[in-house]
Scaffold this motif. Sequence first.
Motif, PDB file in Angstrom:
ATOM      1  N   LEU A 242       0.820  -1.214   0.000  1.00  0.00           N
ATOM      2  CA  LEU A 242       0.000   0.000   0.000  1.00  0.00           C
ATOM      3  C   LEU A 242       0.854   1.265   0.000  1.00  0.00           C
ATOM      4  O   LEU A 242       0.597   2.210   0.752  1.00  0.00           O
ATOM      5  N   ASN A 243       1.889   1.286  -0.825  1.00  0.00           N
ATOM      6  CA  ASN A 243       2.710   2.491  -0.935  1.00  0.00           C
ATOM      7  C   ASN A 243       2.228   3.311  -2.119  1.00  0.00           C
ATOM      8  O   ASN A 243       1.909   2.763  -3.178  1.00  0.00           O
ATOM      9  N   GLY A 244       2.127   4.614  -1.934  1.00  0.00           N
ATOM     10  CA  GLY A 244       1.632   5.485  -2.993  1.00  0.00           C
ATOM     11  C   GLY A 244       1.174   6.814  -2.436  1.00  0.00           C
ATOM     12  O   GLY A 244       1.606   7.209  -1.348  1.00  0.00           O
ATOM     13  N   GLY A 245       0.281   7.475  -3.146  1.00  0.00           N
ATOM     14  CA  GLY A 245      -0.116   8.813  -2.748  1.00  0.00           C
ATOM     15  C   GLY A 245      -1.572   8.974  -2.407  1.00  0.00           C
ATOM     16  O   GLY A 245      -2.043  10.097  -2.214  1.00  0.00           O
ATOM     17  N   SER A 246      -2.329   7.876  -2.311  1.00  0.00           N
ATOM     18  CA  SER A 246      -3.764   7.947  -2.048  1.00  0.00           C
ATOM     19  C   SER A 246      -4.061   7.778  -0.560  1.00  0.00           C
ATOM     20  O   SER A 246      -3.230   7.277   0.207  1.00  0.00           O
ATOM     21  N   THR A 247      -5.263   8.177  -0.152  1.00  0.00           N
ATOM     22  CA  THR A 247      -5.709   7.975   1.224  1.00  0.00           C
ATOM     23  C   THR A 247      -5.650   6.484   1.561  1.00  0.00           C
ATOM     24  O   THR A 247      -6.107   5.640   0.777  1.00  0.00           O
ATOM     25  N   GLY A 248      -5.067   6.146   2.676  1.00  0.00           N
ATOM     26  CA  GLY A 248      -4.884   4.751   3.062  1.00  0.00           C
ATOM     27  C   GLY A 248      -3.545   4.187   2.665  1.00  0.00           C
ATOM     28  O   GLY A 248      -3.180   3.082   3.090  1.00  0.00           O
ATOM     29  N   ASN A 249      -2.791   4.925   1.853  1.00  0.00           N
ATOM     30  CA  ASN A 249      -1.436   4.512   1.469  1.00  0.00           C
ATOM     31  C   ASN A 249      -0.417   5.039   2.474  1.00  0.00           C
ATOM     32  O   ASN A 249      -0.714   5.902   3.297  1.00  0.00           O
ATOM     33  N   TRP A 250       0.799   4.519   2.363  1.00  0.00           N
ATOM     34  CA  TRP A 250       1.931   5.121   3.059  1.00  0.00           C
ATOM     35  C   TRP A 250       2.888   5.672   2.003  1.00  0.00           C
ATOM     36  O   TRP A 250       2.937   5.184   0.877  1.00  0.00           O
ATOM     37  N   ASN A 251       3.596   6.736   2.360  1.00  0.00           N
ATOM     38  CA  ASN A 251       4.572   7.310   1.435  1.00  0.00           C
ATOM     39  C   ASN A 251       5.880   7.610   2.153  1.00  0.00           C
ATOM     40  O   ASN A 251       6.076   7.179   3.295  1.00  0.00           O
ATOM     41  N   ARG A 252       6.762   8.322   1.487  1.00  0.00           N
ATOM     42  CA  ARG A 252       8.135   8.515   1.977  1.00  0.00           C
ATOM     43  C   ARG A 252       8.237   9.837   2.733  1.00  0.00           C
ATOM     44  O   ARG A 252       8.245  10.903   2.128  1.00  0.00           O
ATOM     45  N   GLU A 253       8.336   9.736   4.036  1.00  0.00           N
ATOM     46  CA  GLU A 253       8.431  10.933   4.878  1.00  0.00           C
ATOM     47  C   GLU A 253       9.886  11.346   5.056  1.00  0.00           C
ATOM     48  O   GLU A 253      10.734  10.528   5.447  1.00  0.00           O
ATOM     49  N   HIS A 254      10.179  12.608   4.756  1.00  0.00           N
ATOM     50  CA  HIS A 254      11.502  13.176   5.048  1.00  0.00           C
ATOM     51  C   HIS A 254      11.460  13.755   6.456  1.00  0.00           C
ATOM     52  O   HIS A 254      10.819  14.774   6.693  1.00  0.00           O
ATOM     53  N   VAL A 255      12.111  13.101   7.388  1.00  0.00           N
ATOM     54  CA  VAL A 255      12.091  13.585   8.777  1.00  0.00           C
ATOM     55  C   VAL A 255      12.754  14.955   8.853  1.00  0.00           C
ATOM     56  O   VAL A 255      12.239  15.864   9.516  1.00  0.00           O
TER      57      VAL A 255
END
Length: 268
Positions: A106-119
């Motif tokens: 579930l990686n991607g840009g939609s609601t319910g997905n996870w994406n790449r967070e830059h801390v």
Amino acid sequence: MLATRIRRRWKSVALTTAAVLVGLTTPALTATPAAATTTAYDDTYYADAIGKTGTALKDSLHTIISDQTAISYSAVWNALKVTDQDPNNSNNVKLLYSGISRSKSLNGGSTGNWNREHVWAQSHGDFGTSAGPGTDLHHLRPEDVQVNSIRGNKDFDNGGSGFTNSGGSLTDSNSFEPRDAVKGDVARMILYMAVRYEGTDSWPDLEPNDAVTNGSVPYHGRLSVLKQWNDEDPPDAFEERRNEVIHDNYQGNRNPFIDHPEWVEAIW
């Protein structure tokens, strides 16, 4: 150092015993300064840094950890599926701020997905997603798309209100407070970035400060709070494993503050 630890343990036991005897609540003790989690790399990887403090230590660590293989931003997707795998479910990743276990697929840009967070927020230095600080796995973590958006580019500080899927994290108009279990992780990631990127390799000179209004300048705060979090939430097995995987399988460098959290105080 050993004598100091013994005195602290004796004091803690004495306070507890006294409280039981007189029926009083034991006063809360202050957090013990962070100590080394491993010395496995001291004679090799960190050999040139051992015994140094302040600017000399920071400079030495910068030289050591700058020997790094950069990966592409697209490669970060698959890397995070390995570095942040849920130890209780190999099909999932563990999301940083929310603590949710979510399917790797579930990686991607939609609601319910996870994406790449830059801390270390990309806008704090405007380094984007080109190979370098924008793709450095030592501060890139999986996070729920909406939670990532709520964090935005805010500096880190205590205080705020909860939100959907917060997992205990808080936010207000100008800062973000991660859940307790990863406060130290966040601190050590921010301070890694400040040592790794010193403006010597075409990237901005990233530095911590005590502000929460940094915006697009290459600074991140709040340093005093990050130091506190580093002490209160020492490295755990998940963070230590992550450091090993990044070093062994991807970038070839380490986050020194996971191996030696006491170096935070030694430098800052």
